[in-house]
Design a protein around this motif. Structure first.
Motif, PDB file in Angstrom:
ATOM      1  N   PHE A  74     -13.188  -6.494  -5.547  1.00 23.87           N
ATOM      2  CA  PHE A  74     -11.790  -6.088  -5.391  1.00 23.87           C
ATOM      3  C   PHE A  74     -11.478  -4.858  -6.227  1.00 23.87           C
ATOM      4  N   SER A  75     -11.900  -4.890  -7.502  1.00 27.46           N
ATOM      5  CA  SER A  75     -11.648  -3.769  -8.401  1.00 27.46           C
ATOM      6  C   SER A  75     -12.353  -2.504  -7.917  1.00 27.46           C
ATOM      7  N   ASP A  82      -9.054   5.011  -3.542  1.00 30.52           N
ATOM      8  CA  ASP A  82      -8.205   6.057  -4.119  1.00 30.52           C
ATOM      9  C   ASP A  82      -8.958   6.765  -5.248  1.00 30.52           C
ATOM     10  N   PRO A  83      -9.968   7.581  -4.917  1.00 26.27           N
ATOM     11  CA  PRO A  83     -10.767   8.234  -5.962  1.00 26.27           C
ATOM     12  C   PRO A  83      -9.961   9.170  -6.851  1.00 26.27           C
ATOM     13  N   THR A 116     -18.408   2.582  -7.544  1.00 30.51           N
ATOM     14  CA  THR A 116     -19.662   2.233  -6.872  1.00 30.51           C
ATOM     15  C   THR A 116     -20.403   1.134  -7.630  1.00 30.51           C
ATOM     16  N   LEU A 117     -20.484   1.267  -8.938  1.00 23.13           N
ATOM     17  CA  LEU A 117     -21.165   0.261  -9.746  1.00 23.13           C
ATOM     18  C   LEU A 117     -20.454  -1.088  -9.669  1.00 23.13           C
ATOM     19  N   GLU A 118     -19.127  -1.062  -9.695  1.00 24.30           N
ATOM     20  CA  GLU A 118     -18.381  -2.318  -9.596  1.00 24.30           C
ATOM     21  C   GLU A 118     -18.626  -2.991  -8.252  1.00 24.30           C
ATOM     22  N   LEU A 119     -18.630  -2.218  -7.195  1.00 24.11           N
ATOM     23  CA  LEU A 119     -18.896  -2.784  -5.873  1.00 24.11           C
ATOM     24  C   LEU A 119     -20.298  -3.375  -5.796  1.00 24.11           C
ATOM     25  N   CYS A 167      -4.124   0.042 -17.047  1.00 20.59           N
ATOM     26  CA  CYS A 167      -5.561   0.291 -17.193  1.00 20.59           C
ATOM     27  C   CYS A 167      -6.192   0.911 -15.956  1.00 20.59           C
ATOM     28  N   GLY A 168      -5.533   0.771 -14.801  1.00 19.80           N
ATOM     29  CA  GLY A 168      -6.119   1.286 -13.570  1.00 19.80           C
ATOM     30  C   GLY A 168      -7.215   0.404 -13.024  1.00 19.80           C
ATOM     31  N   CYS A 169      -7.317  -0.831 -13.548  1.00 21.37           N
ATOM     32  CA  CYS A 169      -8.399  -1.735 -13.138  1.00 21.37           C
ATOM     33  C   CYS A 169      -8.371  -2.032 -11.643  1.00 21.37           C
ATOM     34  N   PHE A 170      -7.174  -2.147 -11.085  1.00 13.39           N
ATOM     35  CA  PHE A 170      -7.035  -2.490  -9.676  1.00 13.39           C
ATOM     36  C   PHE A 170      -6.244  -1.433  -8.912  1.00 13.39           C
ATOM     37  N   GLY A 171      -6.349  -0.194  -9.352  1.00 10.65           N
ATOM     38  CA  GLY A 171      -5.648   0.884  -8.665  1.00 10.65           C
ATOM     39  C   GLY A 171      -4.148   0.628  -8.643  1.00 10.65           C
ATOM     40  N   ASP A 172      -3.526   0.913  -7.499  1.00 12.20           N
ATOM     41  CA  ASP A 172      -2.091   0.678  -7.345  1.00 12.20           C
ATOM     42  C   ASP A 172      -1.790  -0.735  -6.860  1.00 12.20           C
TER      43      ASP A 172
END
Length: 212
Positions: A74-75, A82-83, A116-119, A167-172
């Motif tokens: 998800f993160s 939204d890069p 990419t790493l999170e995915l 933190c921007g962990c989950f975007g908007d």
């Protein structure tokens, strides 16, 4: 009805409940504790449901694995969607640490690498691909970011200044305060740590497929 079928139907109900919560997730106010707990409940419900349906023999451990995997997917997904948002968030952190002159030009690249790493870590956890390394990767993420969020939260309490807003962990998709981010990281750290500690209990999908 046998025990396996009962687990299966309970799992389906929990996954349906998670989807129902997800469909109403946007109605909750951002930067609220309620929205954070709703997110945790939604992912926990989906994780238990998946464990009931696919891995009823080790429910608690597979719940931890699914919980960690879903969160990282998800993160990573919302960041990849939204890069530019990830770029600006990296710049916020660089400015907070006074290193924006050096690292700001690489913010977009770092944002893409992070998502990419999170995915990859999340998908590997979900599908039991190299569980030792995927769980280690998830743990490294949490060990690195949790102290940073604690520092930002404490610094805001002491100075009254917010160095980084959200933190921007989950975007908007989910805007969090610094303390909410720290609590969220502690919650995630528990299943991630358990998944790493007991990674040998997971069958490696790749190793099993190519072993002779």
């Amino acid at each position: 009805m046998d025990k396996k079928r009962i687990f299966f139907f309970i799992g389906l109900i929990l996954m349906f409940l998670s989807l129902s919560i997800f469909s109403n997730f946007g109605t909750f106010e951002d930067a609220s504790w309620t929205k954070l707990w709703v997110l945790v409940a939604m992912i926990l419900s989906a994780s238990i449901g998946l464990a009931f349906v696919f891995n009823p023999q080790q429910i608690w451990l597979n719940t931890c694995r699914y919980f960690s995997g879903i969160l990282f997917v998800f993160s990573g997904f919302v960041k990849a969607d939204d890069p530019l948002g990830s770029k600006y968030k990296f710049i916020d952190y660089f400015e907070a640490w006074g290193i924006d002159d050096i690292f700001a030009p690489a913010a977009l690249t770092l944002g893409i690498i992070l998502s990419t790493l999170e995915l990859l870590v999340g998908l590997a956890l979900l599908f039991k691909i190299y569980p030792k390394w995927s769980s280690l990767g998830a743990l490294i993420f949490m060990v690195f970011f949790t102290p940073i969020t604690l520092y930002l939260a404490l610094q805001q309490n002491i100075s009254g200044q917010e160095l980084v807003h959200d933190c921007g962990c989950f975007g908007d998709a989910l805007i969090l305060t610094n303390w909410q981010t720290f609590v969220k990281n502690i919650i995630i750290l528990v299943p991630v740590l358990l998944t790493f500690i007991f990674h040998k209990r997971f069958d490696d999908l790749i190793a099993d497929k190519f072993s002779y």
